[in-house]
Structure formats: structure tokens, C-alpha cells
Design an enzyme around this catalytic site. Structure first.
Site, PDB file in Angstrom:
ATOM      1  N   GLY A  39     -16.877  -9.814   2.636  1.00 15.60           N
ATOM      2  CA  GLY A  39     -16.001  -9.128   1.527  1.00 15.60           C
ATOM      3  C   GLY A  39     -16.814  -9.012   0.100  1.00 15.60           C
ATOM      4  O   GLY A  39     -17.801  -9.543  -0.196  1.00 15.60           O
ATOM      5  N   GLN A  44     -18.290  -7.046  -8.495  1.00 14.73           N
ATOM      6  CA  GLN A  44     -19.460  -7.550  -8.296  1.00 14.73           C
ATOM      7  C   GLN A  44     -20.687  -6.328  -8.104  1.00 14.73           C
ATOM      8  O   GLN A  44     -21.762  -6.776  -8.066  1.00 14.73           O
ATOM      9  CB  GLN A  44     -19.463  -7.994  -6.733  1.00 14.73           C
ATOM     10  CG  GLN A  44     -18.475  -9.216  -6.957  1.00 14.73           C
ATOM     11  CD  GLN A  44     -18.399 -10.006  -5.390  1.00 14.73           C
ATOM     12  OE1 GLN A  44     -17.575  -9.540  -4.654  1.00 14.73           O
ATOM     13  NE2 GLN A  44     -18.990 -11.000  -5.255  1.00 14.73           N
ATOM     14  N   CYS A  86     -19.934 -16.929  -2.300  1.00 19.93           N
ATOM     15  CA  CYS A  86     -19.625 -15.617  -2.840  1.00 19.93           C
ATOM     16  C   CYS A  86     -21.040 -15.102  -3.205  1.00 19.93           C
ATOM     17  O   CYS A  86     -22.163 -15.713  -3.740  1.00 19.93           O
ATOM     18  CB  CYS A  86     -19.012 -15.878  -4.428  1.00 19.93           C
ATOM     19  SG  CYS A  86     -18.854 -14.663  -5.409  1.00 19.93           S
ATOM     20  N   LEU A  87     -21.129 -13.677  -3.058  1.00 17.09           N
ATOM     21  CA  LEU A  87     -22.319 -12.806  -2.963  1.00 17.09           C
ATOM     22  C   LEU A  87     -22.823 -12.911  -4.330  1.00 17.09           C
ATOM     23  O   LEU A  87     -24.230 -12.590  -4.766  1.00 17.09           O
ATOM     24  CB  LEU A  87     -22.389 -11.424  -2.629  1.00 17.09           C
ATOM     25  CG  LEU A  87     -21.883 -11.280  -1.201  1.00 17.09           C
ATOM     26  CD1 LEU A  87     -21.884 -10.060  -0.524  1.00 17.09           C
ATOM     27  CD2 LEU A  87     -23.074 -12.078  -0.292  1.00 17.09           C
ATOM     28  N   HIS A 128      -9.741 -14.230  -2.126  1.00 15.98           N
ATOM     29  CA  HIS A 128     -10.938 -14.420  -2.913  1.00 15.98           C
ATOM     30  C   HIS A 128     -11.332 -13.075  -3.479  1.00 15.98           C
ATOM     31  O   HIS A 128     -11.754 -13.080  -4.646  1.00 15.98           O
ATOM     32  CB  HIS A 128     -12.115 -14.877  -1.891  1.00 15.98           C
ATOM     33  CG  HIS A 128     -13.553 -14.944  -2.425  1.00 15.98           C
ATOM     34  ND1 HIS A 128     -14.271 -16.238  -2.619  1.00 15.98           N
ATOM     35  CD2 HIS A 128     -14.431 -14.134  -2.847  1.00 15.98           C
ATOM     36  CE1 HIS A 128     -15.369 -16.016  -3.138  1.00 15.98           C
ATOM     37  NE2 HIS A 128     -15.332 -14.880  -3.489  1.00 15.98           N
ATOM     38  N   GLU A 129     -11.374 -11.960  -2.635  1.00 14.02           N
ATOM     39  CA  GLU A 129     -11.622 -10.514  -3.525  1.00 14.02           C
ATOM     40  C   GLU A 129     -10.657 -10.238  -4.520  1.00 14.02           C
ATOM     41  O   GLU A 129     -11.141  -9.699  -5.489  1.00 14.02           O
ATOM     42  CB  GLU A 129     -12.088  -9.698  -2.329  1.00 14.02           C
ATOM     43  CG  GLU A 129     -13.095  -9.805  -1.241  1.00 14.02           C
ATOM     44  CD  GLU A 129     -14.104 -10.394  -1.897  1.00 14.02           C
ATOM     45  OE1 GLU A 129     -14.467  -9.963  -3.103  1.00 14.02           O
ATOM     46  OE2 GLU A 129     -14.954 -11.165  -1.184  1.00 14.02           O
ATOM     47  N   HIS A 132     -11.333 -11.622  -7.387  1.00 18.43           N
ATOM     48  CA  HIS A 132     -12.389 -10.897  -8.369  1.00 18.43           C
ATOM     49  C   HIS A 132     -11.851  -9.966  -9.183  1.00 18.43           C
ATOM     50  O   HIS A 132     -12.325  -9.908 -10.281  1.00 18.43           O
ATOM     51  CB  HIS A 132     -13.359 -10.440  -7.348  1.00 18.43           C
ATOM     52  CG  HIS A 132     -14.747 -11.353  -6.965  1.00 18.43           C
ATOM     53  ND1 HIS A 132     -15.573 -12.011  -7.686  1.00 18.43           N
ATOM     54  CD2 HIS A 132     -15.091 -11.691  -5.791  1.00 18.43           C
ATOM     55  CE1 HIS A 132     -16.251 -12.674  -7.056  1.00 18.43           C
ATOM     56  NE2 HIS A 132     -16.005 -12.597  -5.974  1.00 18.43           N
TER      57      HIS A 132
HETATM   58 NI    NI Z   1     -17.151 -13.626  -4.185  1.00 18.74          NI
END
Ligand code: NI
Length: 163
Positions: A39, A44, A86-87, A128-129, A132
Site C-alpha cells: 500500500g 509518502q 511502512c515504506l 494504515h494508508e 497517512h
Molecule cells: Ni505507511
């Protein structure tokens, strides 16, 4: 990356469903697949707009969606613990408690309304997204002690990279 102000800001609603929006969605897909993620949200990649992509296809879920202005309209009282990374904070992972099932309403990239019910990993990735888009990271959802430990690990790994 952790520390970027854009990750902590509430992202803007999208009201222009133009070709630029489709380009942004394409950027999100390619960045996410390149990083081997499940995701990714627009902040991000430095874009403060309410846009996300998720791909967690499995037996339980259809699981591949690009959502614009997503809102969780219903969350189950039942929760599940599961590992998250998380990226934007590579190398860190911890267990986060999330609603087991969520109903999400959104638009697709053409501006058409989307309504979906997600459970399991799909529900976790969406929560999660969507976090963000509100400037929230999974680090904010663990205990203060765990957060302290994770941030110490993060600082250490950054210092090692600089050497
Ligand atoms: Ni993340």
C-alpha cells in the site's frame, strides 16, 4: 521518509478528477510495486492529497484498489493484532491493533463513488494508508515505550547509513 513534514500534515481533499490525478495514481502504483509494498498513500511521495493505493489480493479479498478521498464509515468493534511496516520508515516493524473489518466509501480515479467492505490484511492496509492521509503513522499506534524503542532503532540505522 520519517521526518518529512508532509507525512504529518492532513492531506487535501481531491476535487479535480483530471489526467493529473490519473498520473498521480500511476506514480503511486509504480512506486509501491518497485518498493515491494502492499500500500502507498500520496503524502509518502510528497503529494498532500487524499489518494491511496492498496494491493493485498488473497483468497479472502479482491484487494486491489486506488481510492480518492476515502473515508472509513464503519469499523467493527472486533480488533486484530498484526505486524505492520511502512515504506516511509524502512526497517521498522511492529504489531498494531486495527479493526478487523471496515466499510470504506471513496471515489475512483474517474470520480465514481466506490463502497467496499474489507477484512483481514486488506482492512489493515486500508486503515494504515488512510491514517497517512491524516498525518498518522503506525508508530503513533503502538505504546509510548515501543515507540521510543522503534525511534531509537530508526536513529541508529540512519547513523549507520551515514558512515
Ligand atoms: Ni505507511
Amino acid at each position: 521518509m520519517l521526518g518529512d513534514e508532509v507525512l504529518r500534515r492532513r492531506a487535501e481533499e481531491v476535487d479535480d478528477f483530471s489526467a493529473d490525478l490519473k498520473d498521480l495514481v500511476d506514480d503511486l502504483w509504480s512506486t509501491m510495486y518497485h518498493a515491494d509494498g502492499v500500500g502507498l498513500a500520496a503524502p509518502q511521495i510528497g503529494v498532500s492529497e487524499r489518494v491511496l493505493v492498496v494491493d493485498v489480493r488473497d483468497e479472502e479479498n479482491p484487494g486491489r484498489v486506488a481510492l480518492i478521498n476515502p473515508v472509513i464509515v464503519e469499523a467493527s468493534p472486533e480488533t486484530e493484532k498484526g505486524p505492520e511496516g511502512c515504506l516511509s520508515i524502512p526497517g521498522l516493524e511492529d504489531v498494531v491493533i486495527r479493526a478487523s473489518t471496515v466499510r470504506v466509501e471513496a471515489r475512483d480515479a474517474d470520480g465514481q463513488p466506490v463502497s467496499l467492505v474489507a477484512s483481514g490484511l486488506f482492512a489493515r492496509a486500508l486503515q494504515h494508508e488512510i491514517d497517512h492521509l491524516d498525518g498518522i503513522l503506525f508508530l503513533d499506534r503502538v505504546s509510548p515505550l515501543k515507540r521510543k524503542m522503534l525511534l531509537a532503532k530508526w536513529r541508529k540505522s540512519r547513523e549507520e547509513l551515514k558512515v
